[in-house]
Design a protein around this motif. Sequence first.
Motif, PDB file in Angstrom:
ATOM      1  N   LEU A  44       0.829  -1.207   0.000  1.00  0.00           N
ATOM      2  CA  LEU A  44       0.000   0.000   0.000  1.00  0.00           C
ATOM      3  C   LEU A  44       0.863   1.257   0.000  1.00  0.00           C
ATOM      4  O   LEU A  44       0.559   2.239  -0.677  1.00  0.00           O
ATOM      5  N   VAL A  45       1.954   1.216   0.772  1.00  0.00           N
ATOM      6  CA  VAL A  45       2.870   2.356   0.807  1.00  0.00           C
ATOM      7  C   VAL A  45       3.460   2.587  -0.574  1.00  0.00           C
ATOM      8  O   VAL A  45       3.534   3.724  -1.062  1.00  0.00           O
ATOM      9  N   LEU A  46       3.862   1.510  -1.239  1.00  0.00           N
ATOM     10  CA  LEU A  46       4.443   1.604  -2.574  1.00  0.00           C
ATOM     11  C   LEU A  46       3.421   2.118  -3.582  1.00  0.00           C
ATOM     12  O   LEU A  46       3.764   2.834  -4.524  1.00  0.00           O
ATOM     13  N   LEU A  47       2.156   1.764  -3.404  1.00  0.00           N
ATOM     14  CA  LEU A  47       1.097   2.208  -4.304  1.00  0.00           C
ATOM     15  C   LEU A  47       0.750   3.684  -4.093  1.00  0.00           C
ATOM     16  O   LEU A  47       0.650   4.446  -5.061  1.00  0.00           O
ATOM     17  N   LYS A  48       0.587   4.088  -2.851  1.00  0.00           N
ATOM     18  CA  LYS A  48       0.078   5.426  -2.543  1.00  0.00           C
ATOM     19  C   LYS A  48       1.161   6.473  -2.333  1.00  0.00           C
ATOM     20  O   LYS A  48       0.897   7.672  -2.397  1.00  0.00           O
ATOM     21  N   GLY A  49       2.380   6.007  -2.017  1.00  0.00           N
ATOM     22  CA  GLY A  49       3.425   6.968  -1.688  1.00  0.00           C
ATOM     23  C   GLY A  49       3.185   7.648  -0.360  1.00  0.00           C
ATOM     24  O   GLY A  49       3.629   8.774  -0.134  1.00  0.00           O
ATOM     25  N   LYS A  50       2.493   6.973   0.553  1.00  0.00           N
ATOM     26  CA  LYS A  50       2.195   7.501   1.875  1.00  0.00           C
ATOM     27  C   LYS A  50       2.514   6.458   2.938  1.00  0.00           C
ATOM     28  O   LYS A  50       2.262   5.274   2.726  1.00  0.00           O
ATOM     29  N   PRO A  51       3.086   6.881   4.087  1.00  0.00           N
ATOM     30  CA  PRO A  51       3.432   8.255   4.458  1.00  0.00           C
ATOM     31  C   PRO A  51       4.523   8.826   3.553  1.00  0.00           C
ATOM     32  O   PRO A  51       5.317   8.081   2.972  1.00  0.00           O
ATOM     33  N   PHE A  52       4.573  10.169   3.468  1.00  0.00           N
ATOM     34  CA  PHE A  52       5.453  10.825   2.502  1.00  0.00           C
ATOM     35  C   PHE A  52       6.915  10.456   2.708  1.00  0.00           C
ATOM     36  O   PHE A  52       7.688  10.394   1.738  1.00  0.00           O
ATOM     37  N   LEU A  53       7.308  10.183   3.959  1.00  0.00           N
ATOM     38  CA  LEU A  53       8.697   9.811   4.231  1.00  0.00           C
ATOM     39  C   LEU A  53       9.128   8.610   3.399  1.00  0.00           C
ATOM     40  O   LEU A  53      10.300   8.491   3.033  1.00  0.00           O
ATOM     41  N   ALA A  54       8.172   7.727   3.079  1.00  0.00           N
ATOM     42  CA  ALA A  54       8.507   6.527   2.324  1.00  0.00           C
ATOM     43  C   ALA A  54       8.975   6.849   0.908  1.00  0.00           C
ATOM     44  O   ALA A  54       9.680   6.052   0.282  1.00  0.00           O
ATOM     45  N   ARG A  55       8.613   8.013   0.397  1.00  0.00           N
ATOM     46  CA  ARG A  55       8.994   8.365  -0.971  1.00  0.00           C
ATOM     47  C   ARG A  55      10.501   8.556  -1.130  1.00  0.00           C
ATOM     48  O   ARG A  55      11.022   8.489  -2.240  1.00  0.00           O
ATOM     49  N   PHE A  56      11.185   8.807  -0.032  1.00  0.00           N
ATOM     50  CA  PHE A  56      12.635   8.926  -0.120  1.00  0.00           C
ATOM     51  C   PHE A  56      13.272   7.578  -0.460  1.00  0.00           C
ATOM     52  O   PHE A  56      14.385   7.523  -0.973  1.00  0.00           O
ATOM     53  N   ALA A  57      12.551   6.493  -0.193  1.00  0.00           N
ATOM     54  CA  ALA A  57      13.033   5.162  -0.562  1.00  0.00           C
ATOM     55  C   ALA A  57      12.401   4.662  -1.850  1.00  0.00           C
ATOM     56  O   ALA A  57      13.041   3.971  -2.643  1.00  0.00           O
ATOM     57  N   PHE A  58      11.123   5.033  -2.082  1.00  0.00           N
ATOM     58  CA  PHE A  58      10.369   4.471  -3.198  1.00  0.00           C
ATOM     59  C   PHE A  58      10.257   5.384  -4.410  1.00  0.00           C
ATOM     60  O   PHE A  58       9.730   4.987  -5.442  1.00  0.00           O
ATOM     61  N   GLY A  59      10.738   6.641  -4.307  1.00  0.00           N
ATOM     62  CA  GLY A  59      10.626   7.587  -5.417  1.00  0.00           C
ATOM     63  C   GLY A  59       9.814   8.798  -5.008  1.00  0.00           C
ATOM     64  O   GLY A  59       8.682   8.645  -4.540  1.00  0.00           O
ATOM     65  N   LEU A  60      10.358  10.006  -5.208  1.00  0.00           N
ATOM     66  CA  LEU A  60       9.691  11.209  -4.723  1.00  0.00           C
ATOM     67  C   LEU A  60       8.423  11.544  -5.499  1.00  0.00           C
ATOM     68  O   LEU A  60       7.397  11.882  -4.904  1.00  0.00           O
ATOM     69  N   THR A  61       8.483  11.470  -6.825  1.00  0.00           N
ATOM     70  CA  THR A  61       7.333  11.899  -7.632  1.00  0.00           C
ATOM     71  C   THR A  61       6.553  10.749  -8.255  1.00  0.00           C
ATOM     72  O   THR A  61       5.376  10.900  -8.581  1.00  0.00           O
ATOM     73  N   LYS A  62       7.200   9.604  -8.424  1.00  0.00           N
ATOM     74  CA  LYS A  62       6.530   8.420  -8.955  1.00  0.00           C
ATOM     75  C   LYS A  62       7.261   7.185  -8.462  1.00  0.00           C
ATOM     76  O   LYS A  62       8.416   7.273  -8.032  1.00  0.00           O
ATOM     77  N   PRO A  63       6.619   6.018  -8.494  1.00  0.00           N
ATOM     78  CA  PRO A  63       7.252   4.812  -7.968  1.00  0.00           C
ATOM     79  C   PRO A  63       8.551   4.458  -8.699  1.00  0.00           C
ATOM     80  O   PRO A  63       8.611   4.451  -9.923  1.00  0.00           O
ATOM     81  N   LYS A  64       9.579   4.188  -7.916  1.00  0.00           N
ATOM     82  CA  LYS A  64      10.851   3.751  -8.476  1.00  0.00           C
ATOM     83  C   LYS A  64      10.734   2.336  -9.056  1.00  0.00           C
ATOM     84  O   LYS A  64      11.410   1.970 -10.016  1.00  0.00           O
ATOM     85  N   TYR A  65       9.848   1.533  -8.438  1.00  0.00           N
ATOM     86  CA  TYR A  65       9.651   0.146  -8.864  1.00  0.00           C
ATOM     87  C   TYR A  65       8.281   0.040  -9.533  1.00  0.00           C
ATOM     88  O   TYR A  65       7.257   0.133  -8.872  1.00  0.00           O
ATOM     89  N   SER A  66       8.266  -0.160 -10.833  1.00  0.00           N
ATOM     90  CA  SER A  66       7.008  -0.093 -11.577  1.00  0.00           C
ATOM     91  C   SER A  66       6.144  -1.341 -11.417  1.00  0.00           C
ATOM     92  O   SER A  66       4.930  -1.285 -11.614  1.00  0.00           O
ATOM     93  N   ILE A  67       6.746  -2.484 -11.068  1.00  0.00           N
ATOM     94  CA  ILE A  67       5.973  -3.704 -10.821  1.00  0.00           C
ATOM     95  C   ILE A  67       5.996  -3.975  -9.319  1.00  0.00           C
ATOM     96  O   ILE A  67       7.045  -4.310  -8.769  1.00  0.00           O
ATOM     97  N   PRO A  68       4.872  -3.784  -8.636  1.00  0.00           N
ATOM     98  CA  PRO A  68       4.857  -4.030  -7.190  1.00  0.00           C
ATOM     99  C   PRO A  68       4.825  -5.532  -6.882  1.00  0.00           C
ATOM    100  O   PRO A  68       4.847  -6.366  -7.770  1.00  0.00           O
ATOM    101  N   GLY A  69       4.725  -5.828  -5.613  1.00  0.00           N
ATOM    102  CA  GLY A  69       4.658  -7.233  -5.191  1.00  0.00           C
ATOM    103  C   GLY A  69       5.922  -7.668  -4.492  1.00  0.00           C
ATOM    104  O   GLY A  69       6.984  -7.762  -5.121  1.00  0.00           O
ATOM    105  N   GLY A  70       5.842  -7.935  -3.179  1.00  0.00           N
ATOM    106  CA  GLY A  70       7.012  -8.354  -2.405  1.00  0.00           C
ATOM    107  C   GLY A  70       7.073  -9.841  -2.177  1.00  0.00           C
ATOM    108  O   GLY A  70       8.021 -10.518  -2.570  1.00  0.00           O
ATOM    109  N   ASP A  71       6.046 -10.401  -1.550  1.00  0.00           N
ATOM    110  CA  ASP A  71       6.035 -11.834  -1.227  1.00  0.00           C
ATOM    111  C   ASP A  71       5.656 -12.669  -2.436  1.00  0.00           C
ATOM    112  O   ASP A  71       4.655 -12.392  -3.104  1.00  0.00           O
ATOM    113  N   ILE A  72       6.427 -13.721  -2.697  1.00  0.00           N
ATOM    114  CA  ILE A  72       6.104 -14.636  -3.790  1.00  0.00           C
ATOM    115  C   ILE A  72       6.378 -16.078  -3.385  1.00  0.00           C
ATOM    116  O   ILE A  72       7.104 -16.356  -2.431  1.00  0.00           O
TER     117      ILE A  72
END
Length: 322
Positions: A44-72
């Motif tokens: 959800l954090v990766l999808l929404k970019g919230k909380p905003f602090l997470a964007r420093f890891a995931f991309g400030l203006t858009k997702p750094k990782y275009s295909i989500p999904g962690g557990d497989i």
Amino acid sequence: MKAIVCDKYGSPDVLELKEVKKPLPADNQVLVRVHSASLNFGNLVLLKGKPFLARFAFGLTKPKYSIPGGDISGTVEAVGKDVKLFQAGDEVFGDLSGCGWGGYAEYVAVPENALAIKPANISFEEAAATPMASVTALQGLRDKGKIQSGQKVLIYGASGGVGTFAVQIAKSFGAEVTGVCSTRNLEILRSIGVDHIIDYTKEDFTQDEECYDLILGVNGSNSISAYKRLLKPNGNFVHVGGSESQLYQTLFLGPFISKTGSKKISNLLQRANPKDLNYIKELLETGKVKPIIDKRYKLSEVTEAFKYFQEGHAQGKVVITV
């Protein structure tokens, strides 16, 4: 191959099922044919970019990782020339959050240290439901919470993904576990062996006279002061998830509270690692831990899965069948 693509932050409606290029494994990577994946709060954090602090890891203006999904979970299709732990045909599971995500796809190439051999006694769906949530629970209880046998442990949000694992892992350490949940989730907690249950719809647990050695906050918006009051001297409160206000209270007030008294308030930032994943693997194989699955969706139904998951009422894990 088919994959879920997220090119901008927003609601689940920004997720798109697209045809993308099938990855090739690098020398140290394993190519996995994905059978199942699952949803976690990190998704959800990766999808929404919230909380905003997470964007420093995931991309400030858009997702750094275009295909989500962690557990497989899935089957190894090919390995790079430097891979030593796996071979084609192995059934594996793992958490990709530390190595580029990409699990909502038919194939993914990942470093071998992100994976472990899937226990034979669980399904691909159960395996995909496990890594991030179980390791989060383990690190919160053991590493941050310093759990010991015989301690009294309270888990708020005990019926969700992390919570159901936390109950079982705490029991495996020999703790006496109290779970907090709503009325609709009482039976789930009974089924995984919780010692005591508090139904927050009928009882204000923050006014309870019982005190605890360790409290794991997995959900909710209770104040840090309420949790502090429920701790025994030298007790620990570990924030794993919950409201943004609770997160910021933990981050900014927690260090002050911890330094000025015997009670410790801390925040957990889960980190995937092979040692902890293999620890969980042993618990799965011995039956001390069993994944709880609420709902199953197809890859083409990921938007619906996210809409359900973000409501915050999942009983255990939400799983994607690829």
